[in-house]
Write a protein that holds these residues in place. Sequence first.
Motif, PDB file in Angstrom:
ATOM      1  N   VAL A   1       0.843  -1.195   0.000  1.00  0.00           N
ATOM      2  CA  VAL A   1       0.000   0.000   0.000  1.00  0.00           C
ATOM      3  C   VAL A   1       0.874   1.238   0.000  1.00  0.00           C
ATOM      4  O   VAL A   1       1.815   1.359   0.788  1.00  0.00           O
ATOM      5  N   ALA A   2       0.591   2.126  -0.918  1.00  0.00           N
ATOM      6  CA  ALA A   2       1.236   3.441  -0.931  1.00  0.00           C
ATOM      7  C   ALA A   2       0.138   4.469  -1.112  1.00  0.00           C
ATOM      8  O   ALA A   2      -0.663   4.368  -2.042  1.00  0.00           O
ATOM      9  N   HIS A   3       0.083   5.432  -0.202  1.00  0.00           N
ATOM     10  CA  HIS A   3      -0.969   6.448  -0.273  1.00  0.00           C
ATOM     11  C   HIS A   3      -2.339   5.795  -0.326  1.00  0.00           C
ATOM     12  O   HIS A   3      -3.167   6.092  -1.184  1.00  0.00           O
ATOM     13  N   GLU A   4      -2.507   4.849   0.571  1.00  0.00           N
ATOM     14  CA  GLU A   4      -3.799   4.201   0.844  1.00  0.00           C
ATOM     15  C   GLU A   4      -4.269   3.247  -0.240  1.00  0.00           C
ATOM     16  O   GLU A   4      -5.367   2.711  -0.148  1.00  0.00           O
ATOM     17  N   ARG A   5      -3.503   3.026  -1.281  1.00  0.00           N
ATOM     18  CA  ARG A   5      -3.936   2.116  -2.343  1.00  0.00           C
ATOM     19  C   ARG A   5      -2.787   1.211  -2.782  1.00  0.00           C
ATOM     20  O   ARG A   5      -1.623   1.579  -2.684  1.00  0.00           O
ATOM     21  N   ASP A   6      -3.172   0.039  -3.313  1.00  0.00           N
ATOM     22  CA  ASP A   6      -2.165  -0.883  -3.846  1.00  0.00           C
ATOM     23  C   ASP A   6      -1.647  -0.424  -5.198  1.00  0.00           C
ATOM     24  O   ASP A   6      -0.535  -0.762  -5.589  1.00  0.00           O
ATOM     25  N   LEU A   7      -2.499   0.300  -5.909  1.00  0.00           N
ATOM     26  CA  LEU A   7      -2.089   0.743  -7.250  1.00  0.00           C
ATOM     27  C   LEU A   7      -2.893   1.985  -7.620  1.00  0.00           C
ATOM     28  O   LEU A   7      -4.096   2.063  -7.352  1.00  0.00           O
ATOM     29  N   HIS A   8      -2.205   2.923  -8.198  1.00  0.00           N
ATOM     30  CA  HIS A   8      -2.851   4.152  -8.684  1.00  0.00           C
ATOM     31  C   HIS A   8      -2.810   4.130 -10.207  1.00  0.00           C
ATOM     32  O   HIS A   8      -1.750   3.934 -10.799  1.00  0.00           O
ATOM     33  N   LEU A   9      -3.947   4.325 -10.822  1.00  0.00           N
ATOM     34  CA  LEU A   9      -4.028   4.322 -12.275  1.00  0.00           C
ATOM     35  C   LEU A   9      -4.334   5.737 -12.755  1.00  0.00           C
ATOM     36  O   LEU A   9      -5.315   6.350 -12.334  1.00  0.00           O
ATOM     37  N   ILE A  10      -3.458   6.233 -13.609  1.00  0.00           N
ATOM     38  CA  ILE A  10      -3.652   7.552 -14.191  1.00  0.00           C
ATOM     39  C   ILE A  10      -3.864   7.363 -15.688  1.00  0.00           C
ATOM     40  O   ILE A  10      -3.104   6.642 -16.341  1.00  0.00           O
ATOM     41  N   VAL A  11      -4.884   7.997 -16.207  1.00  0.00           N
ATOM     42  CA  VAL A  11      -5.156   7.936 -17.645  1.00  0.00           C
ATOM     43  C   VAL A  11      -5.303   9.373 -18.127  1.00  0.00           C
ATOM     44  O   VAL A  11      -6.061  10.157 -17.545  1.00  0.00           O
ATOM     45  N   VAL A  12      -4.569   9.689 -19.179  1.00  0.00           N
ATOM     46  CA  VAL A  12      -4.631  11.056 -19.696  1.00  0.00           C
ATOM     47  C   VAL A  12      -4.428  11.009 -21.211  1.00  0.00           C
ATOM     48  O   VAL A  12      -3.675  10.175 -21.723  1.00  0.00           O
ATOM     49  N   ARG A  13      -5.125  11.864 -21.923  1.00  0.00           N
ATOM     50  CA  ARG A  13      -4.917  11.915 -23.362  1.00  0.00           C
ATOM     51  C   ARG A  13      -3.574  12.588 -23.655  1.00  0.00           C
ATOM     52  O   ARG A  13      -3.087  13.370 -22.847  1.00  0.00           O
ATOM     53  N   SER A  14      -3.015  12.272 -24.813  1.00  0.00           N
ATOM     54  CA  SER A  14      -1.644  12.715 -25.072  1.00  0.00           C
ATOM     55  C   SER A  14      -1.514  14.231 -25.157  1.00  0.00           C
ATOM     56  O   SER A  14      -0.413  14.769 -25.050  1.00  0.00           O
ATOM     57  N   ASP A  15      -2.609  14.930 -25.324  1.00  0.00           N
ATOM     58  CA  ASP A  15      -2.555  16.398 -25.299  1.00  0.00           C
ATOM     59  C   ASP A  15      -2.676  16.946 -23.883  1.00  0.00           C
ATOM     60  O   ASP A  15      -2.710  18.158 -23.689  1.00  0.00           O
ATOM     61  N   GLY A  16      -2.762  16.047 -22.904  1.00  0.00           N
ATOM     62  CA  GLY A  16      -2.828  16.480 -21.512  1.00  0.00           C
ATOM     63  C   GLY A  16      -4.245  16.647 -20.988  1.00  0.00           C
ATOM     64  O   GLY A  16      -4.438  16.897 -19.799  1.00  0.00           O
TER      65      GLY A  16
END
Length: 319
Positions: free
Chosen positions: A104-119
Amino acid sequence: MNAAGRLGMFTAGAAVAFAAAFGVASVLVPDSVAAAPSEGETMKDHSTTDASSGSGTASPAGVSLSGGGFFLSSVTAPAATGVAGELTFRILTDEGEPLTEFAVAHERDLHLIVVRSDGSRFRHVHPVLDQQTGMWSLPWEWDAAGTYRVYADFTPGGQDAEGVTLSRTVQVTGDYQPVNAEPSRTAQVAGYTASIAGDLVAGSMTDLAISVSRDGKPVTTLEPYLGAFGHLVALRDGDLAYLHVHAEGDEPRPGDTSGPEIAFMAEAPTPGRYLLYLDFQVDGQVHTAGFVLDAGAGHGSSDASTLNEEPHDEEPHGH
Ligand SMILES: [Cu+2]
């Protein structure tokens, strides 16, 4: 095979692991750490360690699907916009085995970030792990076409394991109208206004302060989210290198509130444009405010000496 040995290059806390994973670049520390009355010296040492321990990492995290002994599997998701489905992936070891033990890091086992290539279209979510198969999944639907970068930010289980951030691109069919990221210090989200003060300077620690208001009044009811009052992700425009550090300092207790200001210290790896995303929580709702800052060139201070291979007067190799 000694996985712990393979991973355990540093004996260090999470903060140092993050710093190492991001290179020197990505240390975002709230001012409260520096101001902590007890263990102030320790904290100071700690941030110094952050800055120097990253020197062994040549490039920022998040630009590769492999690293740290792990591999991000292909990502399945709906191929087009407006189709309800699932987003799934696995974290594999270099031997091809699914990873099922996470720390656990920052209360979660995994953080998923999704962003379009233009930000644009930033999402920070927390999928669910199937312990049997190592498959992470969550319900998913795209609302705009384009090329997306999907980041998995996790810490493998095991002693002294370092945080790892892997990423892949995912294509979503349809008309794509890219958004140009222009410098922006104010964001409107769900009736809130978030403003960022301070500057990014390549190779130097600088202060960033984000304040949240609503209808012109300061918001003082920021709630803890992921173990802090604000959570900041920074991406470098151009390669979408990932600088992901949650606020540190004393972890707020449930029921604590704060605001209107959230303070960070940040260090950009290079001059250039950065896309920043603040997650904050009020009344049980998480909102994301986006900013765009340009980092100026540093002054070549000693602090920056571990950052890049600065162009030297080249000596011929061998002599
Ligand atoms: Cu997260």
